[in-house]
Structures are given as C-alpha cells and as structure tokens.
Design a protein around this motif. Structure first.
Motif, PDB file in Angstrom:
ATOM      1  N   VAL A  71       0.894  -1.157   0.000  1.00 34.07           N
ATOM      2  CA  VAL A  71       0.000   0.000   0.000  1.00 34.07           C
ATOM      3  C   VAL A  71       0.928   1.201   0.000  1.00 34.07           C
ATOM      4  CG1 VAL A  71      -1.756   1.285   1.260  1.00 34.07           C
ATOM      5  CG2 VAL A  71      -1.836  -1.221   1.213  1.00 34.07           C
ATOM      6  N   VAL A  72       0.810   2.032  -1.024  1.00 33.81           N
ATOM      7  CA  VAL A  72       1.751   3.125  -1.236  1.00 33.81           C
ATOM      8  C   VAL A  72       1.037   4.464  -1.041  1.00 33.81           C
ATOM      9  CG1 VAL A  72       3.309   4.218  -2.899  1.00 33.81           C
ATOM     10  CG2 VAL A  72       3.080   1.724  -2.846  1.00 33.81           C
ATOM     11  N   LEU A  73       1.655   5.300  -0.235  1.00 32.45           N
ATOM     12  CA  LEU A  73       1.163   6.646   0.008  1.00 32.45           C
ATOM     13  C   LEU A  73       2.190   7.623  -0.534  1.00 32.45           C
ATOM     14  CD1 LEU A  73      -0.691   8.767   1.399  1.00 32.45           C
ATOM     15  CD2 LEU A  73       0.709   8.437   3.441  1.00 32.45           C
ATOM     16  N   THR A  74       1.762   8.512  -1.424  1.00 32.64           N
ATOM     17  CA  THR A  74       2.640   9.553  -1.932  1.00 32.64           C
ATOM     18  C   THR A  74       2.158  10.886  -1.369  1.00 32.64           C
ATOM     19  OG1 THR A  74       3.060   8.321  -3.958  1.00 32.64           O
ATOM     20  CG2 THR A  74       3.569  10.673  -4.000  1.00 32.64           C
ATOM     21  N   VAL A  75       3.059  11.567  -0.669  1.00 29.77           N
ATOM     22  CA  VAL A  75       2.751  12.879  -0.087  1.00 29.77           C
ATOM     23  C   VAL A  75       3.552  13.919  -0.864  1.00 29.77           C
ATOM     24  CG1 VAL A  75       2.778  14.309   1.990  1.00 29.77           C
ATOM     25  CG2 VAL A  75       2.404  11.838   2.185  1.00 29.77           C
ATOM     26  N   SER A  76       2.852  14.898  -1.417  1.00 33.38           N
ATOM     27  CA  SER A  76       3.482  15.965  -2.192  1.00 33.38           C
ATOM     28  C   SER A  76       3.354  17.279  -1.445  1.00 33.38           C
ATOM     29  CB  SER A  76       2.806  16.104  -3.555  1.00 33.38           C
ATOM     30  OG  SER A  76       2.913  14.899  -4.278  1.00 33.38           O
ATOM     31  N   ASN A  77       4.422  18.050  -1.456  1.00 30.40           N
ATOM     32  CA  ASN A  77       4.395  19.408  -0.912  1.00 30.40           C
ATOM     33  C   ASN A  77       4.343  20.348  -2.106  1.00 30.40           C
ATOM     34  OD1 ASN A  77       4.764  21.884   0.244  1.00 30.40           O
ATOM     35  ND2 ASN A  77       6.587  21.342   1.396  1.00 30.40           N
ATOM     36  N   THR A  78       3.164  20.865  -2.398  1.00 28.38           N
ATOM     37  CA  THR A  78       2.989  21.750  -3.547  1.00 28.38           C
ATOM     38  C   THR A  78       3.251  23.209  -3.186  1.00 28.38           C
ATOM     39  OG1 THR A  78       0.613  21.958  -3.119  1.00 28.38           O
ATOM     40  CG2 THR A  78       1.328  20.185  -4.617  1.00 28.38           C
ATOM     41  N   GLY A  79       3.626  23.453  -1.936  1.00 32.02           N
ATOM     42  CA  GLY A  79       3.925  24.813  -1.494  1.00 32.02           C
ATOM     43  C   GLY A  79       5.368  25.188  -1.733  1.00 32.02           C
ATOM     44  N   ASP A  80       5.743  26.345  -1.186  1.00 32.68           N
ATOM     45  CA  ASP A  80       7.081  26.885  -1.374  1.00 32.68           C
ATOM     46  C   ASP A  80       8.052  26.522  -0.260  1.00 32.68           C
ATOM     47  OD1 ASP A  80       6.261  28.208  -3.712  1.00 32.68           O
ATOM     48  OD2 ASP A  80       5.519  29.901  -2.536  1.00 32.68           O
ATOM     49  N   SER A  81       7.560  26.341   0.950  1.00 34.98           N
ATOM     50  CA  SER A  81       8.458  26.101   2.073  1.00 34.98           C
ATOM     51  C   SER A  81       8.410  24.639   2.502  1.00 34.98           C
ATOM     52  CB  SER A  81       8.107  27.023   3.245  1.00 34.98           C
ATOM     53  OG  SER A  81       6.829  26.721   3.747  1.00 34.98           O
ATOM     54  N   PRO A  82       9.439  24.176   3.216  1.00 34.97           N
ATOM     55  CA  PRO A  82       9.477  22.781   3.656  1.00 34.97           C
ATOM     56  C   PRO A  82       8.386  22.453   4.672  1.00 34.97           C
ATOM     57  CG  PRO A  82      11.650  23.798   3.826  1.00 34.97           C
ATOM     58  CD  PRO A  82      10.667  24.900   3.553  1.00 34.97           C
ATOM     59  N   ALA A  83       7.950  21.220   4.664  1.00 32.04           N
ATOM     60  CA  ALA A  83       7.059  20.684   5.687  1.00 32.04           C
ATOM     61  C   ALA A  83       7.896  19.689   6.486  1.00 32.04           C
ATOM     62  CB  ALA A  83       5.851  19.998   5.073  1.00 32.04           C
ATOM     63  N   ALA A  84       8.130  19.982   7.761  1.00 33.56           N
ATOM     64  CA  ALA A  84       8.951  19.125   8.615  1.00 33.56           C
ATOM     65  C   ALA A  84       8.065  18.236   9.471  1.00 33.56           C
ATOM     66  CB  ALA A  84       9.844  19.989   9.507  1.00 33.56           C
ATOM     67  N   GLY A  85       8.635  17.143   9.931  1.00 30.58           N
ATOM     68  CA  GLY A  85       7.924  16.249  10.841  1.00 30.58           C
ATOM     69  C   GLY A  85       6.731  15.562  10.210  1.00 30.58           C
ATOM     70  N   VAL A  86       6.780  15.342   8.904  1.00 24.75           N
ATOM     71  CA  VAL A  86       5.666  14.681   8.224  1.00 24.75           C
ATOM     72  C   VAL A  86       5.646  13.219   8.656  1.00 24.75           C
ATOM     73  CG1 VAL A  86       4.659  14.040   6.005  1.00 24.75           C
ATOM     74  CG2 VAL A  86       5.776  16.262   6.280  1.00 24.75           C
ATOM     75  N   ALA A  87       4.566  12.842   9.334  1.00 25.73           N
ATOM     76  CA  ALA A  87       4.417  11.488   9.865  1.00 25.73           C
ATOM     77  C   ALA A  87       3.136  10.879   9.304  1.00 25.73           C
ATOM     78  CB  ALA A  87       4.376  11.521  11.392  1.00 25.73           C
ATOM     79  N   PRO A  88       3.242  10.012   8.311  1.00 26.65           N
ATOM     80  CA  PRO A  88       2.066   9.444   7.665  1.00 26.65           C
ATOM     81  C   PRO A  88       1.522   8.232   8.419  1.00 26.65           C
ATOM     82  CG  PRO A  88       4.000   8.609   6.600  1.00 26.65           C
ATOM     83  CD  PRO A  88       4.474   9.573   7.666  1.00 26.65           C
ATOM     84  N   ALA A  89       0.247   7.967   8.189  1.00 24.39           N
ATOM     85  CA  ALA A  89      -0.391   6.763   8.726  1.00 24.39           C
ATOM     86  C   ALA A  89      -1.403   6.263   7.708  1.00 24.39           C
ATOM     87  CB  ALA A  89      -1.076   7.068  10.052  1.00 24.39           C
ATOM     88  N   VAL A  90      -1.466   4.953   7.535  1.00 19.48           N
ATOM     89  CA  VAL A  90      -2.439   4.328   6.641  1.00 19.48           C
ATOM     90  C   VAL A  90      -3.188   3.277   7.444  1.00 19.48           C
ATOM     91  CG1 VAL A  90      -2.687   2.745   4.675  1.00 19.48           C
ATOM     92  CG2 VAL A  90      -1.212   4.728   4.476  1.00 19.48           C
ATOM     93  N   SER A  91      -4.505   3.200   7.212  1.00 18.39           N
ATOM     94  CA  SER A  91      -5.295   2.154   7.865  1.00 18.39           C
ATOM     95  C   SER A  91      -6.377   1.668   6.910  1.00 18.39           C
ATOM     96  CB  SER A  91      -5.917   2.678   9.167  1.00 18.39           C
ATOM     97  OG  SER A  91      -6.789   3.751   8.889  1.00 18.39           O
ATOM     98  N   ALA A  92      -6.809   0.440   7.127  1.00 15.06           N
ATOM     99  CA  ALA A  92      -7.918  -0.124   6.363  1.00 15.06           C
ATOM    100  C   ALA A  92      -9.199   0.287   7.090  1.00 15.06           C
ATOM    101  CB  ALA A  92      -7.798  -1.633   6.280  1.00 15.06           C
ATOM    102  N   VAL A  93     -10.034   1.112   6.431  1.00 12.76           N
ATOM    103  CA  VAL A  93     -11.227   1.635   7.084  1.00 12.76           C
ATOM    104  C   VAL A  93     -12.488   0.857   6.734  1.00 12.76           C
ATOM    105  CG1 VAL A  93     -10.317   3.961   7.380  1.00 12.76           C
ATOM    106  CG2 VAL A  93     -11.520   3.379   5.282  1.00 12.76           C
ATOM    107  N   ALA A  94     -12.478   0.156   5.649  1.00  6.34           N
ATOM    108  CA  ALA A  94     -13.593  -0.703   5.271  1.00  6.34           C
ATOM    109  C   ALA A  94     -13.003  -2.036   4.832  1.00  6.34           C
ATOM    110  CB  ALA A  94     -14.398  -0.077   4.136  1.00  6.34           C
ATOM    111  N   GLY A  95     -13.512  -3.112   5.363  1.00  6.27           N
ATOM    112  CA  GLY A  95     -12.979  -4.433   5.031  1.00  6.27           C
ATOM    113  C   GLY A  95     -11.680  -4.729   5.731  1.00  6.27           C
ATOM    114  N   GLY A  96     -11.399  -4.011   6.820  1.00  2.00           N
ATOM    115  CA  GLY A  96     -10.138  -4.168   7.532  1.00  2.00           C
ATOM    116  C   GLY A  96      -9.885  -5.568   8.059  1.00  2.00           C
ATOM    117  N   GLY A  97     -10.941  -6.336   8.276  1.00  2.00           N
ATOM    118  CA  GLY A  97     -10.772  -7.714   8.739  1.00  2.00           C
ATOM    119  C   GLY A  97     -10.229  -8.642   7.675  1.00  2.00           C
ATOM    120  N   LEU A  98     -10.127  -8.142   6.446  1.00  5.70           N
ATOM    121  CA  LEU A  98      -9.647  -8.957   5.328  1.00  5.70           C
ATOM    122  C   LEU A  98      -8.161  -8.797   5.070  1.00  5.70           C
ATOM    123  CD1 LEU A  98     -12.585  -8.195   2.867  1.00  5.70           C
ATOM    124  CD2 LEU A  98     -12.307 -10.208   4.343  1.00  5.70           C
ATOM    125  N   VAL A  99      -7.529  -7.886   5.804  1.00  7.73           N
ATOM    126  CA  VAL A  99      -6.102  -7.642   5.627  1.00  7.73           C
ATOM    127  C   VAL A  99      -5.425  -7.535   6.986  1.00  7.73           C
ATOM    128  CG1 VAL A  99      -6.338  -6.466   3.396  1.00  7.73           C
ATOM    129  CG2 VAL A  99      -6.402  -5.131   5.505  1.00  7.73           C
TER     130      VAL A  99
END
Length: 122
Positions: free
Chosen positions: A49-77
């Motif tokens: 499961v791939v998450l791509t985070v883009s910073n389309t702004g001008d300044s840096p975004a620090a401390g970017v901490a991503p999270a992914v979860s199965a919200v529907a059908g989570g019992g299947l994975v």
C-alpha cells in the motif's frame, strides 16, 4: 480479492510554533496525498500500500508522519510492516515522498484504505 478502492487522504501543514516573519509573505507548505494498492490480490498474498505525499507549497514541511489504515474491510487484511521510510520526514517545497506499507490479504472482499498525517510548515 480487491484490496483497495480509491482511498481518502488528509494531510495538513501547520505553522511552526513561534515562527518568525522572515521569508516571502505567503510562503507555506501545502501537503496533498494519494493512496494506491493493487486492484486485486489472492488470499495469503502480501501486497504494498503506497502513500505519496506531495508538498505543492514553497516552504518545507517538517515532521511529516504518515499513517495508513484499512477503514472498510479491515478484517480482510493484516499489516505486515511499514511505513518505509519510517518518518517523520521533511518534504521540501515542490517535492514528494513515497511511503510503503506491506499488508497480507486474509480473505475475499473489498478493502478501502485511508491515510492521515500532518507536518509543520517551517
């Protein structure tokens, strides 16, 4: 099994606490994200499961901490590992970072993944 429908992704970049006013007016980090997974896998198969985070702004975004979860059908994975890289990370303006989790399919059905996270506008 269809492990992923189009997932939701919500990311925010908050102003750094006590940030000064140096730099260009309106220079901010703007985070956008998208989640993807294979359209179909077999029970017992591991898949990314791939998450791509883009910073389309001008300044840096620090401390970017991503999270992914199965919200529907989570019992299947089951989460096997990730994210890689572990984070938190800094994403400079105009650039993207990709984070990968590994899941195992344990049954048949549709699974929807959701991503959340935040960073600090530096």
């Amino acid at each position: 099994m269809s492990p992923a429908a189009a997932g939701d992704a919500a990311f925010n970049a908050w102003p750094a606490t006590g940030a000064g006013t140096s730099g260009a007016f309106g220079s901010t980090a703007q985070l956008a994200a998208g989640v993807s997974a294979p359209p179909a896998v077999s029970a017992g198969q591991w898949f990314p499961v791939v998450l791509t985070v883009s910073n389309t702004g001008d300044s840096p975004a620090a401390g970017v901490a991503p999270a992914v979860s199965a919200v529907a059908g989570g019992g299947l994975v089951e989460a096997v590992g990730g994210p890689v890289p572990a984070g938190p990370v800094t994403i400079n303006g105009g650039l993207s970072r990709t984070f990968t989790w590994t899941y195992s399919a344990s049954g048949a059905g549709l699974v929807t993944f959701s991503a959340t996270g935040a960073g600090v506008d530096t």
